[in-house]
Design a protein around this motif. Structure first.
Motif, PDB file in Angstrom:
ATOM      1  N   MET A 220       0.830  -1.212   0.000  1.00  0.00           N
ATOM      2  CA  MET A 220       0.000   0.000   0.000  1.00  0.00           C
ATOM      3  C   MET A 220       0.858   1.254   0.000  1.00  0.00           C
ATOM      4  O   MET A 220       2.006   1.225   0.438  1.00  0.00           O
ATOM      5  CB  MET A 220      -0.893   0.011   1.244  1.00  0.00           C
ATOM      6  N   ALA A 221       0.256   2.338  -0.467  1.00  0.00           N
ATOM      7  CA  ALA A 221       0.911   3.646  -0.387  1.00  0.00           C
ATOM      8  C   ALA A 221       0.002   4.576   0.412  1.00  0.00           C
ATOM      9  O   ALA A 221       0.195   4.775   1.597  1.00  0.00           O
ATOM     10  CB  ALA A 221       1.191   4.178  -1.766  1.00  0.00           C
ATOM     11  N   CYS A 222      -1.047   5.111  -0.234  1.00  0.00           N
ATOM     12  CA  CYS A 222      -1.898   6.087   0.477  1.00  0.00           C
ATOM     13  C   CYS A 222      -2.744   5.430   1.573  1.00  0.00           C
ATOM     14  O   CYS A 222      -3.018   6.042   2.596  1.00  0.00           O
ATOM     15  CB  CYS A 222      -2.798   6.829  -0.517  1.00  0.00           C
ATOM     16  N   GLY A 223      -3.192   4.213   1.352  1.00  0.00           N
ATOM     17  CA  GLY A 223      -3.999   3.508   2.345  1.00  0.00           C
ATOM     18  C   GLY A 223      -5.448   3.953   2.412  1.00  0.00           C
ATOM     19  O   GLY A 223      -6.205   3.477   3.255  1.00  0.00           O
ATOM     20  N   GLY A 225      -7.472   4.705  -0.677  1.00  0.00           N
ATOM     21  CA  GLY A 225      -8.218   4.599  -1.924  1.00  0.00           C
ATOM     22  C   GLY A 225      -7.844   5.583  -3.014  1.00  0.00           C
ATOM     23  O   GLY A 225      -8.489   5.608  -4.072  1.00  0.00           O
ATOM     24  N   ALA A 226      -6.792   6.377  -2.836  1.00  0.00           N
ATOM     25  CA  ALA A 226      -6.492   7.421  -3.812  1.00  0.00           C
ATOM     26  C   ALA A 226      -5.446   7.049  -4.860  1.00  0.00           C
ATOM     27  O   ALA A 226      -5.483   7.556  -5.981  1.00  0.00           O
ATOM     28  CB  ALA A 226      -6.033   8.682  -3.072  1.00  0.00           C
ATOM     29  N   CYS A 227      -4.514   6.154  -4.541  1.00  0.00           N
ATOM     30  CA  CYS A 227      -3.369   5.967  -5.451  1.00  0.00           C
ATOM     31  C   CYS A 227      -3.442   4.696  -6.303  1.00  0.00           C
ATOM     32  O   CYS A 227      -2.693   4.537  -7.244  1.00  0.00           O
ATOM     33  CB  CYS A 227      -2.077   5.953  -4.640  1.00  0.00           C
ATOM     34  N   TYR A 228      -4.287   3.769  -5.988  1.00  0.00           N
ATOM     35  CA  TYR A 228      -4.451   2.501  -6.711  1.00  0.00           C
ATOM     36  C   TYR A 228      -3.192   1.620  -6.665  1.00  0.00           C
ATOM     37  O   TYR A 228      -2.970   0.795  -7.536  1.00  0.00           O
ATOM     38  CB  TYR A 228      -4.901   2.746  -8.159  1.00  0.00           C
ATOM     39  N   ALA A 229      -2.366   1.792  -5.639  1.00  0.00           N
ATOM     40  CA  ALA A 229      -1.172   0.944  -5.508  1.00  0.00           C
ATOM     41  C   ALA A 229      -1.539  -0.465  -5.072  1.00  0.00           C
ATOM     42  O   ALA A 229      -0.748  -1.382  -5.215  1.00  0.00           O
ATOM     43  CB  ALA A 229      -0.221   1.557  -4.486  1.00  0.00           C
ATOM     44  N   CYS A 230      -2.725  -0.633  -4.523  1.00  0.00           N
ATOM     45  CA  CYS A 230      -3.071  -1.897  -3.865  1.00  0.00           C
ATOM     46  C   CYS A 230      -4.119  -2.700  -4.620  1.00  0.00           C
ATOM     47  O   CYS A 230      -4.749  -3.571  -4.031  1.00  0.00           O
ATOM     48  CB  CYS A 230      -3.587  -1.586  -2.463  1.00  0.00           C
ATOM     49  N   ARG A 243      -9.725  -2.033  -4.757  1.00  0.00           N
ATOM     50  CA  ARG A 243      -8.630  -1.499  -3.942  1.00  0.00           C
ATOM     51  C   ARG A 243      -8.663  -2.214  -2.588  1.00  0.00           C
ATOM     52  O   ARG A 243      -9.659  -2.104  -1.866  1.00  0.00           O
ATOM     53  CB  ARG A 243      -8.787   0.013  -3.753  1.00  0.00           C
ATOM     54  N   CYS A 245      -7.138  -1.527   0.122  1.00  0.00           N
ATOM     55  CA  CYS A 245      -7.200  -0.630   1.284  1.00  0.00           C
ATOM     56  C   CYS A 245      -8.586  -0.044   1.494  1.00  0.00           C
ATOM     57  O   CYS A 245      -8.939   0.337   2.611  1.00  0.00           O
ATOM     58  CB  CYS A 245      -6.184   0.493   1.134  1.00  0.00           C
TER      59      CYS A 245
HETATM   60 FE1  FES Z   1      -3.606   3.828  -2.305  1.00  0.00          FE
HETATM   61 FE2  FES Z   1      -4.912   1.529  -1.795  1.00  0.00          FE
HETATM   62  S1  FES Z   1      -2.986   2.133  -1.109  1.00  0.00           S
HETATM   63  S2  FES Z   1      -5.465   3.094  -3.196  1.00  0.00           S
END
Ligand code: FES
Length: 258
Positions: A220-223, A225-230, A243, A245
């Motif tokens: 995860m990055a933002c945790g 829901g904003a960055c779509y890393a997860c 997502r 997170c």
């Molecule tokens: Fe950023 Fe899930 S960690 S959207």
């Protein structure tokens, strides 16, 4: 979700590389549902990404919560060196949490966990017992040295442990115990948190169960829901994702492609 400088009450080593940190602060009041996580900022300038760590215990009377984490790199190593009285920047509680509203008194609930996936299952177990459910915990560890929180879980109900090397409990994986116990009863609900291999097996085994849930792990990055890393692909779809997170980390079996 809010953000706060929470105060560390205690920090202790539970097993090699496994730490329990107890925190106090206003955010505890918002921690209700088991299975949610906190996003901790590491107090070192070059470590920018927060670390998602699931909530292990919520104590509203003391206004405290506990998290259990494994030291896996610089970030968690820095966190493990913090001491009681130190402050830590916390966001949370985040994620959807385990659905437990439908659990009724007397129901038999199967809870399966592996290694560092086990901590959120403790608060889940506590809340299910408080609802009058009968819980059966089955947990897998690498070996005897890596086991933590065994007594705490035993106090809540039936508990089985498997170790990969056979140094404690049943030798092998949790499925071995699962196969035996499932001959004797059909669980009313199933909750799982562990490594991907374990999630896959349990997902297949309980794919048609109406109340079987998996807790997913993802980088995860933002945790929030904003960055779509997860993102994780949804089952039976080439394009749809979720997502972890935000819509997770808890999903029903059959919901995502593992
Ligand atoms: Fe950023 Fe899930 S960690 S959207």
């Amino acid at each position: 979700m809010k953000q706060e400088m929470m105060t560390i009450v205690t920090q202790r080593l539970l097993a090699p590389q496994i730490y329990e940190m107890t925190l106090t602060g206003e955010l505890v009041k918002q921690m209700i549902i088991p299975g949610q996580f906190l996003h901790l900022k590491v107090p070192r300038a070059d470590l920018l990404l927060r670390r998602p760590i699931s909530i292990n215990k919520i104590d509203h009377e003391k206004n405290e919560c506990a998290i259990i984490y494994r030291v896996e790199g610089d970030g968690t190593d820095v966190l493990s060196q913090l001491q009681s009285g130190d402050k830590v920047d916390v966001m949370g509680p985040l994620g959807n949490g385990f659905p437990i509203e439908e659990v009724k008194k007397g129901e038999k609930i199967l809870i399966i966990g592996g290694g560092i996936g086990i901590p959120p299952l403790y608060e889940l177990s506590r809340q299910l017992v408080a609802k009058g459910a009968e819980i059966i915990n089955i947990q897998g560890f690498r070996n005897r040295e890596t086991i933590f929180f065994e007594e705490e879980f035993r106090e809540l109900g039936e508990m089985h442990i498997a170790t990969s090397d056979g140094s404690y409990g049943t030798e092998g994986y949790v499925c071995k115990i699962l196969d035996t116990r499932l001959k004797e009863f059909n669980p009313d609900a199933v909750y799982v948190c562990g490594a991907n291999g374990m999630l896959k097996v349990v997902n297949e085994r309980f794919i048609d169960h109406p109340r079987a849930y998996l807790s997913l792990e993802a980088r995860m990055a933002c945790g929030m829901g904003a960055c779509y890393a997860c993102v994780c692909p949804k089952a039976n779809s080439e394009t749809e994702t979720m997502r972890v997170c935000k819509e997770g980390p808890i999903v029903a079996t059959g919901e995502v492609a593992l």
